[in-house]
Enzyme design. Structure first.
Site, PDB file in Angstrom:
ATOM      1  N   ASN A 155       0.802  -1.227   0.000  1.00 30.64           N
ATOM      2  CA  ASN A 155       0.000   0.000   0.000  1.00 30.64           C
ATOM      3  C   ASN A 155       0.832   1.272   0.000  1.00 30.64           C
ATOM      4  OD1 ASN A 155       0.597  -1.065   2.705  1.00 30.64           O
ATOM      5  ND2 ASN A 155      -0.425   0.769   3.458  1.00 30.64           N
ATOM      6  N   SER A 203     -11.194  -5.056  -0.038  1.00 29.67           N
ATOM      7  CA  SER A 203     -11.800  -3.822   0.437  1.00 29.67           C
ATOM      8  C   SER A 203     -12.610  -3.180  -0.667  1.00 29.67           C
ATOM      9  CB  SER A 203     -10.706  -2.854   0.913  1.00 29.67           C
ATOM     10  OG  SER A 203     -11.263  -1.607   1.263  1.00 29.67           O
ATOM     11  N   HIS A 205     -13.751   0.047  -0.877  1.00 26.16           N
ATOM     12  CA  HIS A 205     -13.463   1.431  -1.246  1.00 26.16           C
ATOM     13  C   HIS A 205     -12.149   1.594  -2.000  1.00 26.16           C
ATOM     14  CE1 HIS A 205     -10.405   2.822   1.818  1.00 26.16           C
ATOM     15  NE2 HIS A 205     -10.824   1.723   2.415  1.00 26.16           N
ATOM     16  N   CYS A 327      -3.014   5.410   6.840  1.00 29.47           N
ATOM     17  CA  CYS A 327      -3.089   4.976   8.234  1.00 29.47           C
ATOM     18  C   CYS A 327      -1.989   5.597   9.086  1.00 29.47           C
ATOM     19  CB  CYS A 327      -2.996   3.452   8.312  1.00 29.47           C
ATOM     20  SG  CYS A 327      -4.259   2.604   7.340  1.00 29.47           S
TER      21      CYS A 327
END
Length: 393
Positions: A155, A203, A205, A327
């Protein structure tokens, strides 16, 4: 000129697709039944959930829709996969293997098993591109190893892992293989049979679906204990009344990917490469993080020496981007992913994450490159060997 920022943060989240919203609207208004109810309203909702389950199963090329368990997102799916599978196989005293660059949700699930169930954990190092060597995974396995968790596409730096090679190792020893695939599913990169994974977290989204919905791919025969108990929903693996509108939206977003009615990954990659090329040429010392080829099509992790990435973003209100994982926003600590691939603290703090997506245009790339280059030049230290002069007036 539009005052709306250029959105280059598709790895944090993606805008809700128009056709996805259209699919959801009836279930946000007049189709409000509980899928567990025995009447017509319930039957309509239940059929919508079944359709979405088939669509998500097709996204990952699962054998059948019963291998899809809906969750509130990839974080919950990670916990259900790691904790649920580990405790189903070995209630205490097992061994887990993961990598040094996993998402915090994966690391937290592993830590839960270590802190409360007597497990041990091995975090395997990665190379400078962020790839883990399958042989290094094999070297740390032991007779107590229950589960291996390796992210598919990172990510932050976008690097794709060699899951099929790792799966050959784990399958031969009867060890469960889990992958956090939240970032890769929307690019038609995820074939669970081809990769050989037993569990995959998804996920909504990240693929232009709604927030608050995800799924766990659960290969038939893989033991898992539900972590959220109460009712019998999701075959007893995830209790709670299903979020029907979000599930429908997730299914619609998955269907758009599998039917090729959205921009191809090759187009996104071409836009990313053009942005990357312009920035590398114009900003001295700029360097790309992650594997040069085996990475997510839209990802561009760029270290800009001599400046703080957060300062650059503060001066770029016309661009929506990130210094790393969403995050990690607000954390003073450097990204564990960037330090794991060998960056110093200063280099990590000088790293910008730009992520191109379906809605990015050629004009966005041109404008973003101009803005970043111009602003970066104002933050660059003066060339070495040249003294700064001050004129007093």
């Amino acid at each position: 000129m539009s005052t709306t920022p250029i959105y280059l943060d598709h790895q944090a989240t993606t805008p809700l697709g128009g056709r996805v919203l259209e699919a959801m609207l009836p279930f946000l208004s007049h189709e409000y039944g509980n899928p567990s109810s025995p009447h017509a309203f319930g039957h309509t909702a239940a059929e919508a959930v079944r359709t979405a389950r088939r669509q998500v199963a097709a996204l990952v090329r699962a054998e059948n829709e019963r291998e899809v368990v809906f969750t509130s997102g990839a974080t919950e799916a990670n916990h259900l996969a790691i904790v649920g599978a580990a405790l189903a196989i070995r209630p205490s005293g097992g061994h887990l293997v993961t990598t040094a660059i996993e998402h915090k949700a994966v690391l937290a699930a592993c830590r839960r098993l270590v802190d409360h169930h007597g497990y041990t954990l091995t975090r395997v190092a990665v190379d400078g591109y962020g790839r883990v060597c399958p042989g290094d995974i094999a070297a740390v396995l032991n007779r107590n190893t229950v589960l291996v968790s390796v992210m598919h596409g990172n990510n932050e730096i976008g690097t794709l892992q060699r899951l099929a090679a790792i799966a050959e190792i784990t399958a031969s020893r009867g060890i469960v293989l889990h992958t956090d695939a939240a970032q890769s599913a929307g690019y038609d990169l995820l074939d669970v049979a081809e990769l050989g994974v037993d569990l995959a977290s998804l996920s909504g989204h990240k693929i232009h679906g709604p927030k608050g919905i995800g799924a766990l791919y659960l290969r038939g025969g893989t033991p898992v204990i539900g972590q959220q108990t109460g009712g019998g929903q999701e075959r007893g693996l995830r209790a709670g009344t299903p979020n029907v509108p979000a599930i429908v939206g997730f299914g619609a977003a998955a269907h758009l990917v599998t039917t090729e009615t959205v921009p191809a990954p090759s187009r996104i990659r071409a836009l990313r490469d053009r942005l990357q090329g312009r920035l590398l040429v114009a900003i001295p010392g700029a360097a790309v993080n992650g594997h040069p080829h085996r990475r997510l099509p839209g990802n561009l992790s760029l270290t800009l020496p001599g400046m703080e990435a957060i300062d650059l973003l503060d001066r770029l209100p016309g661009i929506a981007a990130s210094t790393g994982s969403a995050c990690n926003t607000g954390s003073a600590e450097p990204s564990h992913v960037l330090t794991a691939i060998g960056l110093t603290r200063d280099q990590a703090r000088a790293t910008l994450r730009l992520s191109v997506g379906r809605t990015t245009t050629d004009a966005d790339i041109n404008r973003a490159a101009d803005l970043i280059i111009r602003t970066a030049h104002t933050l660059m230290p003066p060339p070495s060997g040249r003294a700064c002069t001050t004129t007093v007036t």
